[in-house]
Motif scaffolding. Sequence first.
Motif, PDB file in Angstrom:
ATOM      1  N   MET A  37      36.913   0.651 -25.550  1.00 27.46           N
ATOM      2  CA  MET A  37      36.916  -0.100 -24.296  1.00 27.46           C
ATOM      3  C   MET A  37      37.803   0.594 -23.267  1.00 27.46           C
ATOM      4  O   MET A  37      38.666   1.395 -23.606  1.00 27.46           O
ATOM      5  CB  MET A  37      37.382  -1.534 -24.551  1.00 27.46           C
ATOM      6  CG  MET A  37      36.508  -2.261 -25.570  1.00 27.46           C
ATOM      7  SD  MET A  37      37.049  -3.927 -25.934  1.00 27.46           S
ATOM      8  CE  MET A  37      36.402  -4.801 -24.517  1.00 27.46           C
ATOM      9  N   SER A  44      41.326  -4.149 -17.765  1.00 24.23           N
ATOM     10  CA  SER A  44      40.152  -3.567 -18.423  1.00 24.23           C
ATOM     11  C   SER A  44      39.034  -3.223 -17.445  1.00 24.23           C
ATOM     12  O   SER A  44      38.909  -3.830 -16.380  1.00 24.23           O
ATOM     13  CB  SER A  44      39.604  -4.546 -19.466  1.00 24.23           C
ATOM     14  OG  SER A  44      40.612  -4.889 -20.383  1.00 24.23           O
ATOM     15  N   ALA A 104      34.665  -1.812 -17.871  1.00 23.37           N
ATOM     16  CA  ALA A 104      33.586  -1.657 -18.857  1.00 23.37           C
ATOM     17  C   ALA A 104      33.223  -0.194 -19.041  1.00 23.37           C
ATOM     18  O   ALA A 104      33.011   0.547 -18.077  1.00 23.37           O
ATOM     19  CB  ALA A 104      32.359  -2.447 -18.414  1.00 23.37           C
ATOM     20  N   THR A 162      31.426  -0.880 -24.252  1.00 19.40           N
ATOM     21  CA  THR A 162      32.128  -2.161 -24.171  1.00 19.40           C
ATOM     22  C   THR A 162      31.351  -3.307 -24.810  1.00 19.40           C
ATOM     23  O   THR A 162      31.919  -4.131 -25.538  1.00 19.40           O
ATOM     24  CB  THR A 162      32.469  -2.492 -22.712  1.00 19.40           C
ATOM     25  OG1 THR A 162      33.549  -1.648 -22.283  1.00 19.40           O
ATOM     26  CG2 THR A 162      32.901  -3.950 -22.554  1.00 19.40           C
ATOM     27  N   THR A 188      40.625  -8.680 -21.526  1.00 16.46           N
ATOM     28  CA  THR A 188      39.781  -7.653 -22.131  1.00 16.46           C
ATOM     29  C   THR A 188      38.575  -8.253 -22.848  1.00 16.46           C
ATOM     30  O   THR A 188      37.507  -7.646 -22.900  1.00 16.46           O
ATOM     31  CB  THR A 188      40.607  -6.835 -23.147  1.00 16.46           C
ATOM     32  OG1 THR A 188      41.641  -6.145 -22.446  1.00 16.46           O
ATOM     33  CG2 THR A 188      39.747  -5.837 -23.886  1.00 16.46           C
TER      34      THR A 188
END
Length: 441
Positions: A275, A385, A387, A391, A412
């Motif tokens: 991620m 976070s 993507a 992800t 996240t």
Amino acid sequence: MTKCQIPCYKTMDFSDTIIIGAGAAGLFTARQLSKAGQKVTILEARNRIGGRCYTFSGQDFTQPIELGAEFVHGELPLTLKLLKEANIKYETVSGKNYQGKNGEIKQSEFFMEHWDNFEKALKEVKTDQSLDGFLQQNFHGEKYAGLRRSIIQFAKGYDTADPECVSLFSLRDEWLGGHEEETQYRIAGGYIQLMDFMASQIKSFGSEIVLGSIVKQVNWHEGFVEVVTTSNAVFIGTKLVVTVPLGVLNCSPSLEGAIQFVPDLPEQRKAAADMGFGAIIKILIEFSEPFWEEKGLENLQFLFSEEKIPTWWAQTPQRNNVLTGWLGGSPKDEIQHQNDDEILIDCVLSLASIFNLDASFIRQKMVSAKVYNWTTDPFTRGSYSYATLQTQSALKVLKKPISKTIYFAGETLFDGEQLGTVEAALISGLETANEILDFRK
């Protein structure tokens, strides 16, 4: 091991659920579980609550400043509901946006050369790929050098995304989603009020928050967790919720804040590594007067530039003498590892260039300054976070409870448009609490 080498553990009371991290997700999870009658213990590494919500007072600032989360990005139902429940006031962010370039500052709406061509090509993409790959394939050559630079700066600055890793489809949904311009809000007095409200509720329901508790190891089996801190305190429970940021989950085992799971969780560690997690430096400077108004920037909201510290904003609707600098990017960026003094010099030089003023003038007007580098914070190690191409598959792994005993929560783990926001953290906390309570039935 001899007797004198055996660690002296300090065992604490049993809890139904132990939560690692007193940020927005951890606090909201604890609030919901405590409200339902569970005994919850939150272990927080820092000597404050809030996580990436950090309202700071002191150091000659005449008012509290936000070193972390600052805005409510639109009509976010859970955040606004919680603010109203707590009777915390919030106000609409207003003002004008400006762009500084070549010593000139002009009022500016969104504009980027060749944007129409970029948007057309973006809409035609059938297979997800990285932003960098898309730009190299479709907008190579000197003609589009400015476009590539602007697009990459925007992705790194706003999304704190690595162009080589970020999902193009996620950016397309964000940039071309067709949403009306969102109303932004700022919480009067800062996000700390919301964090304090949740903390007071948690305590009123009989649960506890233990500050200065750096977790180093989790020993577990189904229905049992033993959490050990660096001071060798031991906390026992039946379930564990891990809300530490992705940067901490992914850090080397030898670093401060790293958590060892026994037995290990290799599938979850790989998912976390797949991620995206960016980097951010936030700088707040209070001046003796709002000198930008003398340059015609009355009612300033955002100021964009191509300087080393490119993005600045004022505290509208409040009229005061504080400017906030923002530098987003990747943890790999060299500037993310400069010391505070070096970053502050870059701030002065950037503002001097934007306003076509001497750096000495900027320094003379400064009353106080605070640099906060979230990338070097051992209990965050980054920003928020974004993507990647992996992800969605990683989320399926991390959102699945491990033996109905270990859960992961936080911004996240949110699968929606508000990724990287306090709203995302609150929703993840709510979902996790509901899942734990459903298992109890």
